[in-house]
Design a protein around this motif. Structure first.
Motif, PDB file in Angstrom:
ATOM      1  N   LYS A 175       5.449  11.341  -7.352  1.00  0.00           N
ATOM      2  CA  LYS A 175       4.247  11.589  -7.101  1.00  0.00           C
ATOM      3  C   LYS A 175       3.297  12.340  -8.322  1.00  0.00           C
ATOM      4  O   LYS A 175       2.396  12.186  -8.727  1.00  0.00           O
ATOM      5  CB  LYS A 175       3.837  12.305  -5.996  1.00  0.00           C
ATOM      6  N   ALA A 176       4.175  13.402  -8.836  1.00  0.00           N
ATOM      7  CA  ALA A 176       3.638  14.210 -10.026  1.00  0.00           C
ATOM      8  C   ALA A 176       3.425  13.053 -11.253  1.00  0.00           C
ATOM      9  O   ALA A 176       2.350  13.304 -11.732  1.00  0.00           O
ATOM     10  CB  ALA A 176       4.674  15.277 -10.396  1.00  0.00           C
ATOM     11  N   HIS A 177       4.412  12.250 -11.509  1.00  0.00           N
ATOM     12  CA  HIS A 177       4.225  11.329 -12.627  1.00  0.00           C
ATOM     13  C   HIS A 177       3.249  10.451 -12.462  1.00  0.00           C
ATOM     14  O   HIS A 177       2.337  10.221 -13.649  1.00  0.00           O
ATOM     15  CB  HIS A 177       5.517  10.532 -12.671  1.00  0.00           C
ATOM     16  N   LEU A 178       2.667  10.171 -11.338  1.00  0.00           N
ATOM     17  CA  LEU A 178       1.646   9.452 -11.149  1.00  0.00           C
ATOM     18  C   LEU A 178       0.270   9.977 -11.046  1.00  0.00           C
ATOM     19  O   LEU A 178      -0.734   9.331 -11.110  1.00  0.00           O
ATOM     20  CB  LEU A 178       1.929   8.292  -9.681  1.00  0.00           C
ATOM     21  N   GLY A 179       0.346  11.202 -10.866  1.00  0.00           N
ATOM     22  CA  GLY A 179      -0.927  12.019 -10.447  1.00  0.00           C
ATOM     23  C   GLY A 179      -1.511  12.089  -9.386  1.00  0.00           C
ATOM     24  O   GLY A 179      -2.563  12.274  -8.959  1.00  0.00           O
ATOM     25  N   LEU A 180      -0.417  11.742  -8.345  1.00  0.00           N
ATOM     26  CA  LEU A 180      -0.961  11.927  -6.900  1.00  0.00           C
ATOM     27  C   LEU A 180      -0.815  13.407  -6.678  1.00  0.00           C
ATOM     28  O   LEU A 180      -0.209  14.067  -7.017  1.00  0.00           O
ATOM     29  CB  LEU A 180       0.081  11.039  -6.036  1.00  0.00           C
ATOM     30  N   ASP A 181      -1.387  13.923  -5.397  1.00  0.00           N
ATOM     31  CA  ASP A 181      -1.414  15.212  -4.803  1.00  0.00           C
ATOM     32  C   ASP A 181      -0.132  15.345  -4.185  1.00  0.00           C
ATOM     33  O   ASP A 181       0.579  14.563  -4.159  1.00  0.00           O
ATOM     34  CB  ASP A 181      -2.526  15.566  -3.991  1.00  0.00           C
ATOM     35  N   ALA A 182       0.206  16.543  -3.802  1.00  0.00           N
ATOM     36  CA  ALA A 182       1.403  17.082  -3.294  1.00  0.00           C
ATOM     37  C   ALA A 182       1.734  16.726  -1.950  1.00  0.00           C
ATOM     38  O   ALA A 182       2.737  16.576  -1.388  1.00  0.00           O
ATOM     39  CB  ALA A 182       1.562  18.543  -3.395  1.00  0.00           C
ATOM     40  N   GLU A 183       0.853  15.829  -1.102  1.00  0.00           N
ATOM     41  CA  GLU A 183       1.047  15.486   0.298  1.00  0.00           C
ATOM     42  C   GLU A 183       2.150  14.552   0.265  1.00  0.00           C
ATOM     43  O   GLU A 183       1.915  13.492  -0.611  1.00  0.00           O
ATOM     44  CB  GLU A 183      -0.381  14.954   0.688  1.00  0.00           C
ATOM     45  N   ARG A 184       2.854  14.523   1.282  1.00  0.00           N
ATOM     46  CA  ARG A 184       3.957  13.239   1.555  1.00  0.00           C
ATOM     47  C   ARG A 184       3.131  12.179   1.671  1.00  0.00           C
ATOM     48  O   ARG A 184       2.094  12.017   2.214  1.00  0.00           O
ATOM     49  CB  ARG A 184       4.460  13.618   2.770  1.00  0.00           C
ATOM     50  N   CYS A 185       3.675  10.908   0.948  1.00  0.00           N
ATOM     51  CA  CYS A 185       3.024   9.806   0.972  1.00  0.00           C
ATOM     52  C   CYS A 185       4.485   8.546   0.950  1.00  0.00           C
ATOM     53  O   CYS A 185       5.463   8.992   0.584  1.00  0.00           O
ATOM     54  CB  CYS A 185       2.071   9.395   0.113  1.00  0.00           C
ATOM     55  N   TRP A 186       4.230   7.373   1.518  1.00  0.00           N
ATOM     56  CA  TRP A 186       5.209   6.445   1.682  1.00  0.00           C
ATOM     57  C   TRP A 186       4.429   5.135   1.295  1.00  0.00           C
ATOM     58  O   TRP A 186       3.446   4.718   1.132  1.00  0.00           O
ATOM     59  CB  TRP A 186       5.359   6.153   3.077  1.00  0.00           C
ATOM     60  N   ILE A 187       5.535   4.235   0.636  1.00  0.00           N
ATOM     61  CA  ILE A 187       5.193   2.886   0.173  1.00  0.00           C
ATOM     62  C   ILE A 187       5.383   2.114   1.421  1.00  0.00           C
ATOM     63  O   ILE A 187       6.766   1.940   1.771  1.00  0.00           O
ATOM     64  CB  ILE A 187       5.876   2.641  -0.846  1.00  0.00           C
ATOM     65  N   PRO A 194       0.840  -1.292   0.062  1.00  0.00           N
ATOM     66  CA  PRO A 194      -0.018   0.036  -0.066  1.00  0.00           C
ATOM     67  C   PRO A 194       0.910   1.203  -0.017  1.00  0.00           C
ATOM     68  O   PRO A 194       2.043   1.449   0.268  1.00  0.00           O
ATOM     69  CB  PRO A 194      -0.707  -0.193   1.301  1.00  0.00           C
ATOM     70  N   VAL A 195       0.370   2.339  -0.507  1.00  0.00           N
ATOM     71  CA  VAL A 195       0.790   3.555  -0.393  1.00  0.00           C
ATOM     72  C   VAL A 195      -0.110   4.289   0.609  1.00  0.00           C
ATOM     73  O   VAL A 195      -1.382   4.390   0.567  1.00  0.00           O
ATOM     74  CB  VAL A 195       0.748   4.294  -1.793  1.00  0.00           C
ATOM     75  N   THR A 196       0.348   5.155   1.472  1.00  0.00           N
ATOM     76  CA  THR A 196      -0.220   5.867   2.357  1.00  0.00           C
ATOM     77  C   THR A 196       0.218   7.057   2.825  1.00  0.00           C
ATOM     78  O   THR A 196       1.473   7.338   2.512  1.00  0.00           O
ATOM     79  CB  THR A 196      -0.212   4.970   3.723  1.00  0.00           C
ATOM     80  N   THR A 197      -0.494   8.229   3.196  1.00  0.00           N
ATOM     81  CA  THR A 197      -0.072   9.600   3.520  1.00  0.00           C
ATOM     82  C   THR A 197       0.565   9.394   5.134  1.00  0.00           C
ATOM     83  O   THR A 197       0.781  10.505   5.590  1.00  0.00           O
ATOM     84  CB  THR A 197      -1.366  10.481   3.584  1.00  0.00           C
ATOM     85  N   GLN A 198       0.043   8.324   5.915  1.00  0.00           N
ATOM     86  CA  GLN A 198       0.584   8.214   7.139  1.00  0.00           C
ATOM     87  C   GLN A 198       2.068   7.727   7.368  1.00  0.00           C
ATOM     88  O   GLN A 198       2.483   6.846   6.762  1.00  0.00           O
ATOM     89  CB  GLN A 198      -0.165   7.291   8.075  1.00  0.00           C
ATOM     90  N   PRO A 199       2.844   8.753   8.032  1.00  0.00           N
ATOM     91  CA  PRO A 199       4.190   8.384   7.988  1.00  0.00           C
ATOM     92  C   PRO A 199       4.389   6.960   8.874  1.00  0.00           C
ATOM     93  O   PRO A 199       3.693   6.722   9.928  1.00  0.00           O
ATOM     94  CB  PRO A 199       4.955   9.325   8.873  1.00  0.00           C
ATOM     95  N   PRO A 200       5.701   6.305   8.589  1.00  0.00           N
ATOM     96  CA  PRO A 200       5.748   5.136   9.296  1.00  0.00           C
ATOM     97  C   PRO A 200       6.248   5.343  10.461  1.00  0.00           C
ATOM     98  O   PRO A 200       6.804   5.975  11.028  1.00  0.00           O
ATOM     99  CB  PRO A 200       6.800   4.267   8.359  1.00  0.00           C
ATOM    100  N   VAL A 201       5.735   4.193  11.645  1.00  0.00           N
ATOM    101  CA  VAL A 201       6.405   4.441  12.889  1.00  0.00           C
ATOM    102  C   VAL A 201       7.710   4.163  12.882  1.00  0.00           C
ATOM    103  O   VAL A 201       8.494   4.756  13.810  1.00  0.00           O
ATOM    104  CB  VAL A 201       5.329   3.207  13.848  1.00  0.00           C
ATOM    105  N   HIS A 202       8.210   3.205  12.288  1.00  0.00           N
ATOM    106  CA  HIS A 202       9.751   2.969  12.233  1.00  0.00           C
ATOM    107  C   HIS A 202      10.023   3.379  10.647  1.00  0.00           C
ATOM    108  O   HIS A 202       9.548   2.852   9.674  1.00  0.00           O
ATOM    109  CB  HIS A 202       9.884   1.741  12.421  1.00  0.00           C
TER     110      HIS A 202
END
Length: 157
Positions: free
Chosen positions: A86-98, A66-74
């Motif tokens: 993110k821009a290439h994928l068309g995702l918004d500017a919000e930080r996100c993690w795989i 999954p991709v999430t906007t919640q930062p990982p605990v670790h």
């Protein structure tokens, strides 16, 4: 375990079979939700295809993270997606993690695939992540799997 090859074609504009590094729109079911007996993901989100395996019966089985906007605990549990990707994928500017600590496993296309608007097309494909990002994600998932530190939720099979 060897790394699966990426598709030679980087175009994902139709409902073709996904390849590793493709990013899809999917109703992801988190492991903690599945442990509570939930069967459906709460919302659609981007997921990265880690493994796409065609079976002898012609079905394609996928493992996605999954991709999430919640930062990982670790910090080692996820890879932040670079702004340019993110821009290439068309995702918004919000930080996100795989996230690399859990996966969903399902048969393509499955009932949890969610089409998105892409110009005139309705497709589940956002695009793909670059090879270096995919390599890091894949290696992290494999390392966790070998250490039995990854949760796999089996979906439509």
């Amino acid at each position: 375990m060897s790394k699966p090859p990426l598709s030679r074609s980087r175009s994902t504009t139709s409902w073709t079979k996904p390849k590793p590094a493709n990013v899809l729109s999917y109703s992801y079911l988190w492991a903690h939700e599945a442990a509570r007996g939930e069967e459906d993901g709460r919302r659609q989100r981007p997921v990265v295809v880690v493994i796409a395996r065609e079976e002898v019966d012609g079905n394609t089985k996928l493992l996605v993270v999954p991709v999430t906007t919640q930062p990982p605990v670790h910090p080692g549990d996820a890879f932040e997606i670079p702004t340019r990707v993110k821009a290439h994928l068309g995702l918004d500017a919000e930080r996100c993690w795989i996230m690399v600590t859990e996966l969903n496993r399902f048969r393509w296309p499955g009932p949890d695939i969610r089409p998105i608007e892409r110009g005139e097309d309705r497709t589940p494909f956002y695009g793909f992540i670059p090879q270096p990002v995919f390599d890091a994600v894949f290696a992290a998932v494999i390392a966790r799997a070998e250490g039995k530190r990854v949760k796999v939720t089996k979906r439509s099979w």
